[in-house]
Design a protein around this motif. Structure first.
Motif, PDB file in Angstrom:
ATOM      1  N   GLN A  97      38.606  52.386  32.542  1.00  0.00           N
ATOM      2  CA  GLN A  97      38.427  52.622  31.110  1.00  0.00           C
ATOM      3  C   GLN A  97      37.974  54.049  30.894  1.00  0.00           C
ATOM      4  OE1 GLN A  97      35.840  49.852  29.074  1.00  0.00           O
ATOM      5  NE2 GLN A  97      36.822  50.305  27.130  1.00  0.00           N
ATOM      6  N   ALA A  98      38.801  54.804  30.197  1.00  0.00           N
ATOM      7  CA  ALA A  98      38.472  56.179  29.838  1.00  0.00           C
ATOM      8  C   ALA A  98      37.753  56.182  28.491  1.00  0.00           C
ATOM      9  CB  ALA A  98      39.738  57.013  29.773  1.00  0.00           C
ATOM     10  N   PRO A  99      36.984  57.228  28.206  1.00  0.00           N
ATOM     11  CA  PRO A  99      36.263  57.298  26.925  1.00  0.00           C
ATOM     12  C   PRO A  99      37.208  57.154  25.736  1.00  0.00           C
ATOM     13  CG  PRO A  99      35.479  58.979  28.409  1.00  0.00           C
ATOM     14  CD  PRO A  99      36.670  58.372  29.077  1.00  0.00           C
ATOM     15  N   GLY A 100      36.873  56.260  24.836  1.00  0.00           N
ATOM     16  CA  GLY A 100      37.666  56.079  23.635  1.00  0.00           C
ATOM     17  C   GLY A 100      38.950  55.302  23.823  1.00  0.00           C
ATOM     18  N   LYS A 101      39.168  54.785  25.027  1.00  0.00           N
ATOM     19  CA  LYS A 101      40.397  54.037  25.300  1.00  0.00           C
ATOM     20  C   LYS A 101      40.077  52.617  25.747  1.00  0.00           C
ATOM     21  CE  LYS A 101      43.288  58.008  26.514  1.00  0.00           C
ATOM     22  NZ  LYS A 101      44.251  58.564  27.509  1.00  0.00           N
ATOM     23  N   MET A 106      42.539  56.642  46.321  1.00  0.00           N
ATOM     24  CA  MET A 106      43.150  57.405  45.242  1.00  0.00           C
ATOM     25  C   MET A 106      43.463  58.807  45.737  1.00  0.00           C
ATOM     26  SD  MET A 106      40.749  56.150  42.080  1.00  0.00           S
ATOM     27  CE  MET A 106      39.302  56.962  42.719  1.00  0.00           C
ATOM     28  N   ASN A 107      44.735  59.143  45.767  1.00  0.00           N
ATOM     29  CA  ASN A 107      45.186  60.460  46.203  1.00  0.00           C
ATOM     30  C   ASN A 107      45.858  61.195  45.062  1.00  0.00           C
ATOM     31  OD1 ASN A 107      44.342  59.823  48.861  1.00  0.00           O
ATOM     32  ND2 ASN A 107      46.332  58.919  49.335  1.00  0.00           N
ATOM     33  N   SER A 108      46.007  62.481  45.216  1.00  0.00           N
ATOM     34  CA  SER A 108      46.670  63.321  44.201  1.00  0.00           C
ATOM     35  C   SER A 108      46.105  63.050  42.819  1.00  0.00           C
ATOM     36  CB  SER A 108      48.185  63.067  44.225  1.00  0.00           C
ATOM     37  OG  SER A 108      48.724  63.328  45.499  1.00  0.00           O
ATOM     38  N   LEU A 109      44.802  63.056  42.726  1.00  0.00           N
ATOM     39  CA  LEU A 109      44.147  62.717  41.470  1.00  0.00           C
ATOM     40  C   LEU A 109      44.437  63.725  40.379  1.00  0.00           C
ATOM     41  CD1 LEU A 109      40.835  61.366  42.950  1.00  0.00           C
ATOM     42  CD2 LEU A 109      42.291  60.118  41.353  1.00  0.00           C
ATOM     43  N   LYS A 110      44.523  63.225  39.153  1.00  0.00           N
ATOM     44  CA  LYS A 110      44.810  64.041  37.985  1.00  0.00           C
ATOM     45  C   LYS A 110      43.651  63.909  36.995  1.00  0.00           C
ATOM     46  CE  LYS A 110      49.721  62.791  38.418  1.00  0.00           C
ATOM     47  NZ  LYS A 110      50.881  62.183  37.716  1.00  0.00           N
ATOM     48  N   PRO A 111      43.476  64.884  36.124  1.00  0.00           N
ATOM     49  CA  PRO A 111      42.407  64.774  35.113  1.00  0.00           C
ATOM     50  C   PRO A 111      42.510  63.494  34.287  1.00  0.00           C
ATOM     51  CG  PRO A 111      43.209  67.016  35.200  1.00  0.00           C
ATOM     52  CD  PRO A 111      44.119  66.210  36.090  1.00  0.00           C
ATOM     53  N   GLU A 112      43.718  63.022  34.053  1.00  0.00           N
ATOM     54  CA  GLU A 112      43.889  61.803  33.266  1.00  0.00           C
ATOM     55  C   GLU A 112      43.474  60.539  34.016  1.00  0.00           C
ATOM     56  OE1 GLU A 112      46.177  64.201  33.847  1.00  0.00           O
ATOM     57  OE2 GLU A 112      48.211  63.330  34.034  1.00  0.00           O
ATOM     58  N   ASP A 113      43.137  60.655  35.287  1.00  0.00           N
ATOM     59  CA  ASP A 113      42.586  59.523  36.034  1.00  0.00           C
ATOM     60  C   ASP A 113      41.086  59.363  35.790  1.00  0.00           C
ATOM     61  OD1 ASP A 113      44.710  60.496  38.745  1.00  0.00           O
ATOM     62  OD2 ASP A 113      45.025  58.805  37.377  1.00  0.00           O
ATOM     63  N   THR A 114      40.494  60.305  35.085  1.00  0.00           N
ATOM     64  CA  THR A 114      39.068  60.227  34.783  1.00  0.00           C
ATOM     65  C   THR A 114      38.758  58.987  33.972  1.00  0.00           C
ATOM     66  OG1 THR A 114      38.767  62.628  34.837  1.00  0.00           O
ATOM     67  CG2 THR A 114      37.164  61.355  33.567  1.00  0.00           C
ATOM     68  N   ALA A 115      37.839  58.165  34.485  1.00  0.00           N
ATOM     69  CA  ALA A 115      37.508  56.898  33.837  1.00  0.00           C
ATOM     70  C   ALA A 115      36.396  56.215  34.626  1.00  0.00           C
ATOM     71  CB  ALA A 115      38.727  55.983  33.780  1.00  0.00           C
ATOM     72  N   VAL A 116      35.871  55.159  34.050  1.00  0.00           N
ATOM     73  CA  VAL A 116      35.020  54.249  34.813  1.00  0.00           C
ATOM     74  C   VAL A 116      35.944  53.202  35.431  1.00  0.00           C
ATOM     75  CG1 VAL A 116      33.149  52.566  34.742  1.00  0.00           C
ATOM     76  CG2 VAL A 116      33.057  54.607  33.288  1.00  0.00           C
ATOM     77  N   TYR A 117      35.818  53.018  36.729  1.00  0.00           N
ATOM     78  CA  TYR A 117      36.683  52.091  37.461  1.00  0.00           C
ATOM     79  C   TYR A 117      35.910  50.801  37.739  1.00  0.00           C
ATOM     80  CZ  TYR A 117      40.327  55.540  38.056  1.00  0.00           C
ATOM     81  OH  TYR A 117      41.349  56.441  37.811  1.00  0.00           O
ATOM     82  N   VAL A 131      34.598  57.918  37.880  1.00  0.00           N
ATOM     83  CA  VAL A 131      35.463  58.872  38.584  1.00  0.00           C
ATOM     84  C   VAL A 131      35.800  59.981  37.597  1.00  0.00           C
ATOM     85  CG1 VAL A 131      37.728  59.241  39.618  1.00  0.00           C
ATOM     86  CG2 VAL A 131      36.423  57.178  40.176  1.00  0.00           C
ATOM     87  N   THR A 132      35.494  61.207  37.982  1.00  0.00           N
ATOM     88  CA  THR A 132      35.777  62.352  37.129  1.00  0.00           C
ATOM     89  C   THR A 132      36.640  63.342  37.901  1.00  0.00           C
ATOM     90  OG1 THR A 132      33.652  62.086  35.981  1.00  0.00           O
ATOM     91  CG2 THR A 132      34.788  64.204  35.736  1.00  0.00           C
ATOM     92  N   VAL A 133      37.772  63.697  37.312  1.00  0.00           N
ATOM     93  CA  VAL A 133      38.698  64.632  37.954  1.00  0.00           C
ATOM     94  C   VAL A 133      38.743  65.902  37.104  1.00  0.00           C
ATOM     95  CG1 VAL A 133      41.010  64.989  38.851  1.00  0.00           C
ATOM     96  CG2 VAL A 133      40.033  62.682  38.802  1.00  0.00           C
ATOM     97  N   SER A 134      38.341  67.003  37.685  1.00  0.00           N
ATOM     98  CA  SER A 134      38.318  68.265  36.963  1.00  0.00           C
ATOM     99  C   SER A 134      39.627  69.015  37.179  1.00  0.00           C
ATOM    100  CB  SER A 134      37.143  69.122  37.419  1.00  0.00           C
ATOM    101  OG  SER A 134      37.295  69.456  38.784  1.00  0.00           O
ATOM    102  N   SER A 135      40.019  69.771  36.157  1.00  0.00           N
ATOM    103  CA  SER A 135      41.294  70.514  36.242  1.00  0.00           C
ATOM    104  C   SER A 135      41.084  71.888  36.817  1.00  0.00           C
ATOM    105  CB  SER A 135      41.908  70.602  34.850  1.00  0.00           C
ATOM    106  OG  SER A 135      41.000  71.230  33.957  1.00  0.00           O
TER     107      SER A 135
END
Length: 122
Positions: A39-43, A83-94, A118-122
């Motif tokens: 779940q990402a913030p606001g989603k 989780m490999n090749s992480l993207k910023p859009e993978d940022t969420a609570v898992y 999980v936080t993925v920075s760009s």
């Protein structure tokens, strides 16, 4: 009552990897389908991956297919999410979960863990 405890979350740069673990309090998970949601913030909370109790069947959301791998060790009552090749859009609570039936809907979740960030920075 089944307690699920997630660990392994953190901050990682885009392109990096993280491995999540979910330890269960009961041996009943060896006969339970298990899944990860996020779940990402606001989603809304969304399905990520699931593994059948027999470990022979897995399913993934299209957004993570080819990058994430779900696995389980019934002897250790533990489920993993690599989780490999992480993207910023993978940022969420898992969230780790047990499922009452095979599927991808949060409506069939029997138990939830407390979640790990999980936080993925760009």
């Amino acid at each position: 009552q089944v307690q699920l405890v997630e660990s392994g979350g953190g901050l990682v740069q885009a392109g990096g990897s993280l491995s999540l673990s979910c330890a269960a309090s009961a041996r009943t998970i060896s006969t339970s389908h298990m899944a990860w949601f996020r779940q990402a913030p606001g989603k809304e909370r969304e399905f990520v991956a699931a593994t059948s109790w027999s470990t022979k069947v897995t399913t993934y959301a299209d957004s993570v297919k080819g990058r994430f791998t779900i696995s389980r060790d019934n002897a250790k009552n533990t489920v993993y999410l690599q989780m490999n090749s992480l993207k910023p859009e993978d940022t969420a609570v898992y969230y780790c979960s047990t499922l009452r039936a095979w599927g991808q809907s949060s409506a069939i979740v029997a138990y939830w863990g407390q979640g790990t960030q999980v936080t993925v920075s760009s």
